[in-house]
Design a protein around this motif. Structure first.
Motif, PDB file in Angstrom:
ATOM      1  N   LEU A 111     -17.932 -54.171 104.455  1.00 49.97           N
ATOM      2  CA  LEU A 111     -18.467 -55.423 103.917  1.00 49.97           C
ATOM      3  C   LEU A 111     -17.759 -56.642 104.502  1.00 49.97           C
ATOM      4  O   LEU A 111     -18.141 -57.778 104.220  1.00 49.97           O
ATOM      5  N   ASN A 112     -16.710 -56.384 105.289  1.00 42.60           N
ATOM      6  CA  ASN A 112     -16.015 -57.422 106.065  1.00 42.60           C
ATOM      7  C   ASN A 112     -15.529 -58.600 105.211  1.00 42.60           C
ATOM      8  O   ASN A 112     -15.820 -59.772 105.497  1.00 42.60           O
ATOM      9  N   PRO A 113     -14.749 -58.323 104.159  1.00 42.09           N
ATOM     10  CA  PRO A 113     -14.254 -59.419 103.314  1.00 42.09           C
ATOM     11  C   PRO A 113     -13.084 -60.145 103.976  1.00 42.09           C
ATOM     12  O   PRO A 113     -12.452 -59.634 104.906  1.00 42.09           O
ATOM     13  N   ASP A 114     -12.790 -61.329 103.476  1.00 45.10           N
ATOM     14  CA  ASP A 114     -11.575 -62.026 103.906  1.00 45.10           C
ATOM     15  C   ASP A 114     -10.348 -61.384 103.274  1.00 45.10           C
ATOM     16  O   ASP A 114      -9.293 -61.291 103.903  1.00 45.10           O
ATOM     17  N   VAL A 115     -10.514 -60.950 102.008  1.00 46.11           N
ATOM     18  CA  VAL A 115      -9.387 -60.420 101.230  1.00 46.11           C
ATOM     19  C   VAL A 115      -9.848 -59.213 100.418  1.00 46.11           C
ATOM     20  O   VAL A 115     -10.964 -59.192  99.902  1.00 46.11           O
ATOM     21  N   LEU A 116      -8.962 -58.218 100.312  1.00 47.06           N
ATOM     22  CA  LEU A 116      -9.232 -57.031  99.504  1.00 47.06           C
ATOM     23  C   LEU A 116      -8.105 -56.829  98.499  1.00 47.06           C
ATOM     24  O   LEU A 116      -6.923 -56.869  98.866  1.00 47.06           O
ATOM     25  N   TYR A 117      -8.484 -56.593  97.227  1.00 46.08           N
ATOM     26  CA  TYR A 117      -7.546 -56.186  96.186  1.00 46.08           C
ATOM     27  C   TYR A 117      -7.944 -54.775  95.753  1.00 46.08           C
ATOM     28  O   TYR A 117      -9.058 -54.577  95.251  1.00 46.08           O
ATOM     29  N   SER A 118      -7.045 -53.801  95.918  1.00 44.74           N
ATOM     30  CA  SER A 118      -7.405 -52.409  95.636  1.00 44.74           C
ATOM     31  C   SER A 118      -6.301 -51.700  94.857  1.00 44.74           C
ATOM     32  O   SER A 118      -5.125 -51.787  95.206  1.00 44.74           O
ATOM     33  N   PHE A 119      -6.724 -50.975  93.785  1.00 45.04           N
ATOM     34  CA  PHE A 119      -5.795 -50.204  92.959  1.00 45.04           C
ATOM     35  C   PHE A 119      -5.523 -48.839  93.598  1.00 45.04           C
ATOM     36  O   PHE A 119      -6.437 -48.176  94.093  1.00 45.04           O
ATOM     37  N   HIS A 120      -4.257 -48.404  93.511  1.00 41.91           N
ATOM     38  CA  HIS A 120      -3.857 -47.085  94.005  1.00 41.91           C
ATOM     39  C   HIS A 120      -2.706 -46.555  93.164  1.00 41.91           C
ATOM     40  O   HIS A 120      -2.028 -47.325  92.465  1.00 41.91           O
ATOM     41  N   MET A 121      -2.458 -45.268  93.274  1.00 42.26           N
ATOM     42  CA  MET A 121      -1.267 -44.691  92.661  1.00 42.26           C
ATOM     43  C   MET A 121      -0.022 -45.246  93.356  1.00 42.26           C
ATOM     44  O   MET A 121       0.065 -45.236  94.598  1.00 42.26           O
ATOM     45  N   ALA A 122       0.943 -45.712  92.581  1.00 45.05           N
ATOM     46  CA  ALA A 122       2.151 -46.277  93.167  1.00 45.05           C
ATOM     47  C   ALA A 122       2.923 -45.243  93.984  1.00 45.05           C
ATOM     48  O   ALA A 122       3.580 -45.579  94.970  1.00 45.05           O
ATOM     49  N   SER A 123       2.820 -43.976  93.592  1.00 44.97           N
ATOM     50  CA  SER A 123       3.542 -42.918  94.302  1.00 44.97           C
ATOM     51  C   SER A 123       3.055 -42.725  95.738  1.00 44.97           C
ATOM     52  O   SER A 123       3.747 -42.118  96.548  1.00 44.97           O
ATOM     53  N   SER A 124       1.863 -43.261  96.047  1.00 44.78           N
ATOM     54  CA  SER A 124       1.318 -43.103  97.401  1.00 44.78           C
ATOM     55  C   SER A 124       1.530 -44.354  98.251  1.00 44.78           C
ATOM     56  O   SER A 124       0.946 -44.481  99.331  1.00 44.78           O
ATOM     57  N   GLU A 125       2.390 -45.252  97.787  1.00 47.83           N
ATOM     58  CA  GLU A 125       2.542 -46.539  98.463  1.00 47.83           C
ATOM     59  C   GLU A 125       2.942 -46.402  99.931  1.00 47.83           C
ATOM     60  O   GLU A 125       2.384 -47.085 100.808  1.00 47.83           O
ATOM     61  N   ASP A 126       3.901 -45.537 100.229  1.00 44.85           N
ATOM     62  CA  ASP A 126       4.350 -45.383 101.621  1.00 44.85           C
ATOM     63  C   ASP A 126       3.199 -44.929 102.517  1.00 44.85           C
ATOM     64  O   ASP A 126       3.017 -45.444 103.633  1.00 44.85           O
ATOM     65  N   PHE A 127       2.414 -43.971 102.035  1.00 46.27           N
ATOM     66  CA  PHE A 127       1.258 -43.509 102.805  1.00 46.27           C
ATOM     67  C   PHE A 127       0.245 -44.636 102.987  1.00 46.27           C
ATOM     68  O   PHE A 127      -0.326 -44.823 104.069  1.00 46.27           O
ATOM     69  N   LEU A 128       0.018 -45.405 101.902  1.00 45.13           N
ATOM     70  CA  LEU A 128      -0.983 -46.461 101.943  1.00 45.13           C
ATOM     71  C   LEU A 128      -0.634 -47.544 102.950  1.00 45.13           C
ATOM     72  O   LEU A 128      -1.526 -48.083 103.614  1.00 45.13           O
ATOM     73  N   VAL A 129       0.635 -47.863 103.068  1.00 47.23           N
ATOM     74  CA  VAL A 129       1.054 -48.874 104.040  1.00 47.23           C
ATOM     75  C   VAL A 129       0.608 -48.462 105.439  1.00 47.23           C
ATOM     76  O   VAL A 129       0.058 -49.269 106.203  1.00 47.23           O
TER      77      VAL A 129
END
Length: 210
Positions: free
Chosen positions: A148-166
């Motif tokens: 959808l090509n947004p300017d900004v994205l806010y997305s919820f995730h499990m905090a334990s997966s933060e390193d992977f998400l980065v």
């Protein structure tokens, strides 16, 4: 409706939005608490991601982020969800508030397309906090958001997966600018739940396209 100017007033408005009428375990439907939604929207407003913007709320449920964005001065706010009953609840609540800048689409998120420029996307997808079958659904939502090509994205995730998400965000040309951490309460609403309430550590990533 006059734009809300205080965070507490926003939270009070969002407290009255009904929960999912018939939560579907397959969709891992948990209503975002008003205290979390109001905090995130207030921060997004301060970052110029709400007022005068075109907003999309993917997997909107009963519409808390779409409605909150409308209350905070979005030009257009569209919620998308596959659950028709939840969409009906969101529509009815918007009618009560006379919000004419908010609308809802009853559609599978991955099938949704729009004919307007998207500035900001909010999404609280199934992130596998309780069911293995839901793991990876949050990444599916991120991939859809990118289309959808947004300017900004806010997305919820499990905090334990933060390193992977980065790494995942980096690989998908998303630059993470902010981390918002919350204790997300999971109520006992499904048969497999063994506790009356479980607080899950989640992180909301704010990211912009590179």
């Amino acid at each position: 409706m006059k734009k809300i100017t205080r965070k507490k007033h926003l939270e009070m408005k969002l407290q009255n939005i009904p929960s999912h009428p018939n939560p579907d375990v397959g969709l891992e439907q948990y209503t975002t608490p008003s205290i979390i939604a109001s905090d995130l929207i207030w921060n997004a407003y301060g970052l110029n991601d709400i007022e005068g913007c075109n907003i999309v709320d993917l997997g909107c449920g009963t519409g808390i982020f779409a409605i909150a964005s409308g209350l905070m001065g979005a030009s257009l706010s569209v919620g998308v969800d596959i659950d028709g009953e939840s969409i009906d609840v969101a529509d009815n609540y918007c009618d009560n508030l006379n919000l004419d800048n908010v609308s809802f689409v009853n559609e599978e998120v991955c099938d949704f397309n729009c004919d307007f420029e998207v500035n900001t996307i909010f999404q609280n997808p199934p992130f596998g906090s309780q069911r293995k079958a839901s793991k990876g659904q949050d990444l599916k939502f991120v991939r859809k958001a990118l289309k959808l090509n947004p300017d900004v994205l806010y997305s919820f995730h499990m905090a334990s997966s933060e390193d992977f998400l980065v790494g995942f965000y980096e690989d998908n040309s998303l630059d993470i600018t902010h981390f918002f951490n919350y204790k997300f309460p999971i109520p006992k609403i499904y048969e497999f739940h063994t506790k009356d309430r479980l607080d899950v550590d989640v992180v909301v990533l704010r990211a912009v396209l590179k």
